[in-house]
Design an enzyme around this catalytic site. Structure first.
Site, PDB file in Angstrom:
ATOM      1  N   SER A 134       0.015  -4.760  -0.534  1.00  0.00           N
ATOM      2  CA  SER A 134       0.520  -4.142  -1.760  1.00  0.00           C
ATOM      3  C   SER A 134       1.474  -5.071  -2.484  1.00  0.00           C
ATOM      4  O   SER A 134       2.181  -5.875  -1.854  1.00  0.00           O
ATOM      5  CB  SER A 134       1.247  -2.836  -1.421  1.00  0.00           C
ATOM      6  OG  SER A 134       1.958  -2.350  -2.532  1.00  0.00           O
ATOM      7  N   TYR A 159       7.400   1.998   2.675  1.00  0.00           N
ATOM      8  CA  TYR A 159       5.993   1.680   2.391  1.00  0.00           C
ATOM      9  C   TYR A 159       5.806   0.168   2.308  1.00  0.00           C
ATOM     10  O   TYR A 159       4.905  -0.398   2.935  1.00  0.00           O
ATOM     11  CB  TYR A 159       5.564   2.345   1.092  1.00  0.00           C
ATOM     12  CG  TYR A 159       4.197   1.918   0.610  1.00  0.00           C
ATOM     13  CD1 TYR A 159       3.056   2.250   1.326  1.00  0.00           C
ATOM     14  CD2 TYR A 159       4.050   1.171  -0.561  1.00  0.00           C
ATOM     15  CE1 TYR A 159       1.797   1.863   0.896  1.00  0.00           C
ATOM     16  CE2 TYR A 159       2.794   0.773  -1.004  1.00  0.00           C
ATOM     17  CZ  TYR A 159       1.678   1.117  -0.275  1.00  0.00           C
ATOM     18  OH  TYR A 159       0.430   0.718  -0.703  1.00  0.00           O
TER      19      TYR A 159
END
Length: 331
Positions: A134, A159
């Site tokens: 990501s 995350y």
């Protein structure tokens, strides 16, 4: 449908998710056999996931398994039962803000699940593991555009920390066991059949319902929005390309972005134009875990696969709004 090319399977985890669905569709169209797994959790509207899945199930070369990558026994049985050639690992607990509320979901899915995938790939000598990282790994990096050579050891959300951990874990397996791995740092992927928790989706919903939409950091954000078709073309070309066995360890990281950051105010203006209604804006401070700008340096992958994203924000949002209105039966 193109003539079947290969009797071996490509294993797509998270196949009922946004990117997993589109990738599975593309692979089936190109003649591949796809084995898909998804736990169909309720992080967002499950109906959308089931509807994606119903489309995939229409193809006889698609096999679906309902289950979680955290279940090592299930994964191992699938690798034993099916002749899997490559793995595209997209299953994960997504979302930056949700990681503040439910951290354990990220530990299980993104760390335990990824460790299981790595170990199965090692045990069964998989040709190539491509996995989702990501752009959030860049944290509050001030140097733009973001390059894969930048330091990314200061994540600002759990995350992001789990995605950086995935890259480190993959490097270890590539180094110790010569497992070819390629990590993809996705930059704000959007388009038809997208995730309802993403800003462009919630903004569209708010504009149509004439409800206030929240603009964090008072709308002073820039995002490198990347259209789904460009993302899928990039992944498909990586699948077609030989895995990174010519380097030691056989490990690569790429940015998957558009290299054209868009100011949030302009993004909303384009949405308003496509929907034909004005937004009611609620300006708020920046949220924990958010970054002010994302901007991908994509020259490495452009050279590697000979492809540069082609979809501008105007065309991409036009396609999304068209799908959005049709899917939700909006006039």
């Amino acid at each position: 449908m193109i003539q079947q090319q290969n009797e071996k399977y490509i294993f797509v985890t998270g196949c009922a998710g946004f990117i997993g669905f589109h990738l599975s569709l593309r692979l089936l169209y190109e003649g591949y056999k796809v084995l898909g797994i998804d736990n169909l959790n309720d992080y967002y509207d499950q109906t959308l996931k089931y509807n994606r899945l119903e489309i995939l199930k229409k193809d006889k070369h698609f096999t679906f398994i309902k289950g979680s990558v955290e279940n090592l026994e299930l994964l191992d049985s699938l690798f034993n039962q099916y002749e899997i050639e490559e793995v595209i690992h997209l299953a994960a607990q997504a979302g930056v803000r949700y990681s503040l509320e439910n951290p354990h979901a990220y530990i299980q899915s993104n760390l335990v699940g990824f460790a299981n995938i790595l170990d199965c790939c090692k045990q069964h000598q998989i040709k190539h593991l491509i996995y989702a990282s990501s752009s959030s790994v860049y944290g509050s990096n001030k140097q733009v555009p973001f390059s894969v050579s930048d330091r990314v050891d200061q994540p600002i959300s759990l995350y992001a920390a789990t995605k950086k951990a995935n890259e480190l874990m993959a490097h270890t397996y590539s180094h110790l066991y010569s497992l070819p791995t390629t990590g993809l740092r996705f930059f704000t992927v959007y388009g038809p059949w997208g995730r309802p928790d993403m800003a462009y989706f919630t903004f569209s919903n708010a504009i149509i319902k004439q409800e206030p939409l929240n603009l964090f950091n008072y709308g002073n954000m820039r995002r490198d929005f990347t259209y789904i078709d460009d993302v899928i073309e990039s992944i498909y070309r990586l699948i077609k390309k030989s895995p990174p066995i010519d380097i030691s360890p056989p490990y690569k990281i790429f940015n998957i972005g558009n290299h054209q950051p868009v100011q949030l105010h302009y993004f909303i203006q384009v949405l308003e134009d496509q929907i034909g209604m004005k937004a009611i804006k609620n300006f708020l401070p920046i949220q924990p875990g958010d970054v002010q700008e994302t901007f991908a340096d994509i020259e490495d992958i452009v050279k590697f696969i000979d492809y540069r994203p082609k979809t501008n924000i105007e065309d991409g949002l036009r396609n999304f709004v068209k799908w959005f209105k049709e899917y939700y039966n909006l006039s």
